[in-house]
Design a protein around this motif. Structure first.
Motif, PDB file in Angstrom:
ATOM      1  N   ASN A  47      26.131 -49.344  35.371  1.00  0.00           N
ATOM      2  CA  ASN A  47      27.119 -48.070  35.388  1.00  0.00           C
ATOM      3  C   ASN A  47      27.110 -47.556  36.706  1.00  0.00           C
ATOM      4  OD1 ASN A  47      26.131 -47.984  32.040  1.00  0.00           O
ATOM      5  ND2 ASN A  47      28.305 -47.512  32.420  1.00  0.00           N
ATOM      6  N   CYS A  48      28.272 -47.106  37.112  1.00  0.00           N
ATOM      7  CA  CYS A  48      28.662 -46.355  38.205  1.00  0.00           C
ATOM      8  C   CYS A  48      27.805 -45.242  38.380  1.00  0.00           C
ATOM      9  CB  CYS A  48      30.104 -46.008  38.432  1.00  0.00           C
ATOM     10  SG  CYS A  48      30.349 -45.142  39.938  1.00  0.00           S
ATOM     11  N   PRO A  49      27.042 -45.011  39.486  1.00  0.00           N
ATOM     12  CA  PRO A  49      26.130 -43.842  39.407  1.00  0.00           C
ATOM     13  C   PRO A  49      26.818 -42.712  40.051  1.00  0.00           C
ATOM     14  CG  PRO A  49      25.952 -45.265  41.382  1.00  0.00           C
ATOM     15  CD  PRO A  49      26.710 -46.170  40.497  1.00  0.00           C
ATOM     16  N   ASN A  50      28.446 -42.856  40.207  1.00  0.00           N
ATOM     17  CA  ASN A  50      29.081 -41.748  40.610  1.00  0.00           C
ATOM     18  C   ASN A  50      30.452 -41.734  39.835  1.00  0.00           C
ATOM     19  OD1 ASN A  50      27.615 -41.753  43.733  1.00  0.00           O
ATOM     20  ND2 ASN A  50      28.467 -43.777  43.135  1.00  0.00           N
ATOM     21  N   PRO A  51      30.210 -41.550  38.454  1.00  0.00           N
ATOM     22  CA  PRO A  51      31.186 -41.568  37.591  1.00  0.00           C
ATOM     23  C   PRO A  51      32.349 -40.580  37.747  1.00  0.00           C
ATOM     24  CG  PRO A  51      29.542 -40.560  36.449  1.00  0.00           C
ATOM     25  CD  PRO A  51      28.902 -41.080  37.878  1.00  0.00           C
ATOM     26  N   TYR A  52      32.337 -39.609  38.368  1.00  0.00           N
ATOM     27  CA  TYR A  52      33.322 -38.527  38.807  1.00  0.00           C
ATOM     28  C   TYR A  52      33.835 -38.556  40.136  1.00  0.00           C
ATOM     29  CZ  TYR A  52      31.061 -37.014  34.346  1.00  0.00           C
ATOM     30  OH  TYR A  52      30.655 -37.066  33.282  1.00  0.00           O
ATOM     31  N   LEU A  53      33.118 -39.677  40.977  1.00  0.00           N
ATOM     32  CA  LEU A  53      33.667 -39.540  42.275  1.00  0.00           C
ATOM     33  C   LEU A  53      35.203 -39.979  42.660  1.00  0.00           C
ATOM     34  CD1 LEU A  53      32.721 -39.377  45.310  1.00  0.00           C
ATOM     35  CD2 LEU A  53      32.083 -41.952  45.136  1.00  0.00           C
ATOM     36  N   CYS A  54      35.372 -41.037  41.781  1.00  0.00           N
ATOM     37  CA  CYS A  54      36.684 -41.420  42.051  1.00  0.00           C
ATOM     38  C   CYS A  54      38.007 -40.940  40.932  1.00  0.00           C
ATOM     39  CB  CYS A  54      36.732 -43.160  42.143  1.00  0.00           C
ATOM     40  SG  CYS A  54      36.044 -43.909  43.352  1.00  0.00           S
ATOM     41  N   LYS A  55      38.788 -40.347  41.224  1.00  0.00           N
ATOM     42  CA  LYS A  55      39.786 -39.452  40.295  1.00  0.00           C
ATOM     43  C   LYS A  55      40.281 -40.532  39.309  1.00  0.00           C
ATOM     44  CE  LYS A  55      43.296 -35.936  39.833  1.00  0.00           C
ATOM     45  NZ  LYS A  55      44.473 -35.309  40.585  1.00  0.00           N
ATOM     46  N   GLY A  56      40.111 -40.193  38.125  1.00  0.00           N
ATOM     47  CA  GLY A  56      40.678 -41.231  36.863  1.00  0.00           C
ATOM     48  C   GLY A  56      40.290 -42.516  36.802  1.00  0.00           C
ATOM     49  N   CYS A  57      39.058 -42.780  37.353  1.00  0.00           N
ATOM     50  CA  CYS A  57      38.547 -44.078  37.317  1.00  0.00           C
ATOM     51  C   CYS A  57      38.521 -44.526  36.118  1.00  0.00           C
ATOM     52  CB  CYS A  57      37.213 -44.288  37.988  1.00  0.00           C
ATOM     53  SG  CYS A  57      36.373 -46.046  37.956  1.00  0.00           S
ATOM     54  N   ALA A  90      29.440 -59.504  33.807  1.00  0.00           N
ATOM     55  CA  ALA A  90      28.104 -59.565  34.481  1.00  0.00           C
ATOM     56  C   ALA A  90      27.093 -60.698  33.829  1.00  0.00           C
ATOM     57  CB  ALA A  90      27.478 -58.145  34.081  1.00  0.00           C
ATOM     58  N   ASP A  91      26.459 -61.233  34.556  1.00  0.00           N
ATOM     59  CA  ASP A  91      25.300 -62.027  33.938  1.00  0.00           C
ATOM     60  C   ASP A  91      24.103 -61.501  33.517  1.00  0.00           C
ATOM     61  OD1 ASP A  91      26.777 -64.476  34.850  1.00  0.00           O
ATOM     62  OD2 ASP A  91      26.424 -63.949  36.955  1.00  0.00           O
ATOM     63  N   ILE A  92      23.871 -60.353  34.209  1.00  0.00           N
ATOM     64  CA  ILE A  92      22.693 -59.412  33.645  1.00  0.00           C
ATOM     65  C   ILE A  92      23.239 -58.112  33.374  1.00  0.00           C
ATOM     66  CG2 ILE A  92      20.363 -58.522  34.251  1.00  0.00           C
ATOM     67  CD1 ILE A  92      19.979 -61.036  36.205  1.00  0.00           C
ATOM     68  N   ALA A  93      23.307 -57.678  32.263  1.00  0.00           N
ATOM     69  CA  ALA A  93      24.097 -56.417  31.874  1.00  0.00           C
ATOM     70  C   ALA A  93      22.876 -55.101  31.913  1.00  0.00           C
ATOM     71  CB  ALA A  93      24.737 -56.444  30.743  1.00  0.00           C
ATOM     72  N   LEU A  94      23.091 -54.255  32.567  1.00  0.00           N
ATOM     73  CA  LEU A  94      22.304 -52.961  32.722  1.00  0.00           C
ATOM     74  C   LEU A  94      23.061 -51.861  32.352  1.00  0.00           C
ATOM     75  CD1 LEU A  94      20.021 -54.078  35.795  1.00  0.00           C
ATOM     76  CD2 LEU A  94      19.473 -54.539  33.140  1.00  0.00           C
ATOM     77  N   TYR A  95      23.953 -51.921  31.658  1.00  0.00           N
ATOM     78  CA  TYR A  95      24.947 -50.876  31.530  1.00  0.00           C
ATOM     79  C   TYR A  95      25.221 -50.576  30.075  1.00  0.00           C
ATOM     80  CZ  TYR A  95      28.342 -54.612  31.265  1.00  0.00           C
ATOM     81  OH  TYR A  95      29.274 -55.745  31.075  1.00  0.00           O
ATOM     82  N   GLN A  96      26.219 -49.541  29.642  1.00  0.00           N
ATOM     83  CA  GLN A  96      26.512 -49.047  28.639  1.00  0.00           C
ATOM     84  C   GLN A  96      28.091 -49.069  28.666  1.00  0.00           C
ATOM     85  OE1 GLN A  96      24.464 -45.506  27.531  1.00  0.00           O
ATOM     86  NE2 GLN A  96      22.849 -46.799  26.101  1.00  0.00           N
ATOM     87  N   GLU A  97      28.903 -49.602  27.765  1.00  0.00           N
ATOM     88  CA  GLU A  97      30.486 -49.212  27.962  1.00  0.00           C
ATOM     89  C   GLU A  97      30.642 -47.622  27.682  1.00  0.00           C
ATOM     90  OE1 GLU A  97      32.751 -51.105  28.781  1.00  0.00           O
ATOM     91  OE2 GLU A  97      31.525 -53.027  28.639  1.00  0.00           O
ATOM     92  N   VAL A  98      31.739 -47.366  28.604  1.00  0.00           N
ATOM     93  CA  VAL A  98      31.994 -45.957  28.507  1.00  0.00           C
ATOM     94  C   VAL A  98      33.663 -45.636  28.049  1.00  0.00           C
ATOM     95  CG1 VAL A  98      30.336 -45.001  30.172  1.00  0.00           C
ATOM     96  CG2 VAL A  98      32.528 -45.950  30.935  1.00  0.00           C
ATOM     97  N   ASP A  99      34.056 -44.614  27.407  1.00  0.00           N
ATOM     98  CA  ASP A  99      35.484 -44.612  27.375  1.00  0.00           C
ATOM     99  C   ASP A  99      36.185 -44.393  28.649  1.00  0.00           C
ATOM    100  OD1 ASP A  99      34.886 -44.462  24.629  1.00  0.00           O
ATOM    101  OD2 ASP A  99      34.645 -42.367  24.391  1.00  0.00           O
ATOM    102  N   ARG A 100      37.566 -44.954  28.535  1.00  0.00           N
ATOM    103  CA  ARG A 100      38.172 -44.810  29.977  1.00  0.00           C
ATOM    104  C   ARG A 100      39.254 -43.593  29.755  1.00  0.00           C
ATOM    105  NH1 ARG A 100      39.755 -51.117  30.177  1.00  0.00           N
ATOM    106  NH2 ARG A 100      37.488 -52.001  30.310  1.00  0.00           N
ATOM    107  N   PRO A 101      39.565 -42.888  30.742  1.00  0.00           N
ATOM    108  CA  PRO A 101      40.515 -41.913  30.609  1.00  0.00           C
ATOM    109  C   PRO A 101      41.792 -42.506  30.546  1.00  0.00           C
ATOM    110  CG  PRO A 101      39.597 -42.239  32.928  1.00  0.00           C
ATOM    111  CD  PRO A 101      38.997 -43.034  32.004  1.00  0.00           C
ATOM    112  N   GLU A 102      42.499 -41.673  29.774  1.00  0.00           N
ATOM    113  CA  GLU A 102      43.973 -41.911  29.452  1.00  0.00           C
ATOM    114  C   GLU A 102      44.969 -41.708  30.900  1.00  0.00           C
ATOM    115  OE1 GLU A 102      44.900 -40.648  25.700  1.00  0.00           O
ATOM    116  OE2 GLU A 102      43.634 -41.771  24.556  1.00  0.00           O
ATOM    117  N   ASP A 103      44.743 -40.631  31.430  1.00  0.00           N
ATOM    118  CA  ASP A 103      45.486 -40.051  32.415  1.00  0.00           C
ATOM    119  C   ASP A 103      45.234 -40.342  33.663  1.00  0.00           C
ATOM    120  OD1 ASP A 103      43.499 -38.568  32.446  1.00  0.00           O
ATOM    121  OD2 ASP A 103      44.532 -36.656  32.606  1.00  0.00           O
ATOM    122  N   GLN A 104      44.785 -41.651  33.899  1.00  0.00           N
ATOM    123  CA  GLN A 104      44.245 -41.814  35.264  1.00  0.00           C
ATOM    124  C   GLN A 104      45.491 -41.933  36.331  1.00  0.00           C
ATOM    125  OE1 GLN A 104      44.957 -44.085  32.961  1.00  0.00           O
ATOM    126  NE2 GLN A 104      45.287 -46.056  33.693  1.00  0.00           N
TER     127      GLN A 104
END
Length: 215
Positions: free
Chosen positions: A85-95, A103-117
């Protein structure tokens, strides 16, 4: 023993700053970090690595890898993708992609995507044409033509960039507005449909040009 190098981040020389790091031994792996500030797109570095490599990716890095695989710049069989998962989830507006798309090795959880990116783009497009033009001219006038934006972009990998061609000379070497606009418009068109919104170009720009809006 499965790869020759792991591409990730290590702490930089300044507090809170991080630098790309190439772990080549088991001991080197102890220097890898993944925390707020690890923002650069690491996909850029795979093109120049010979042999099999692992790379730690967030959402935008993984999308850049998809481009590089499709465009045959990087061999998929030569890459082990460690997704996080991105360690900076609020860094890029509307990401929309804080989690990797592959990924071959998954170390993340799925997150909801914003609708108004793209809300900022919608609002900008509603401004009068002259106001939009003046905005970009004002932004691009700051450019010192250091090419940091080009050099950090995973979608920019031409062996000979058009800015360095002399026969013919596509663009002047000055920082006047016409040469600056030619460079930025051409680069924006070049990455259109391939830009993953990682904003590495904007972060690399020493003059603070609003490249995110342009792209």
């Amino acid at each position: 023993g499965k790869v020759e190098v792991v591409v990730g981040f290590a702490k930089g020389t300044l507090p809170g700053k991080f630098t790309p790091y190439f772990a080549k031994t088991v001991e080197d792996v102890n220097n890898l970090v993944w925390e707020d500030g690890c923002a650069l797109n690491l996909a850029k570095y795979l093109k120049n690595i010979k042999g099999k490599a692992a790379v730690v990716v967030k959402g935008c890095d993984s999308r850049s890898l998809v481009n590089l695989f499709k465009e045959r710049q990087v061999n998929r069989d030569d890459v082990v993708i460690i997704g996080a998962n991105c360690p900076n989830p609020y860094l890029c507006k509307g990401c929309q992609y804080t989690a990797p798309v592959l990924a071959d090795i998954a170390l993340y959880q799925e997150v909801d995507r914003p609708e108004d990116q793209y809300q900022d783009i919608v609002e900008f497009s509603e401004l009068p044409r002259k106001e939009r033009k003046d905005y970009f001219y004002n932004e691009v006038s700051k450019c010192i033509r250091c090419y940091a934006c080009r050099n950090v972009c995973p979608a920019c990998y031409c062996v000979d960039c058009f800015v360095e061609e002399t026969l013919p000379a596509w663009i002047g070497k000055t920082t006047n507005i016409s040469d600056n606009m030619t460079f930025h418009w051409t680069r924006a068109i070049h990455v259109a449909g391939r830009c993953v919104g990682c904003e590495s170009c904007a972060r690399a720009c020493p003059m603070g040009v609003d490249l995110t809006m342009l792209n």
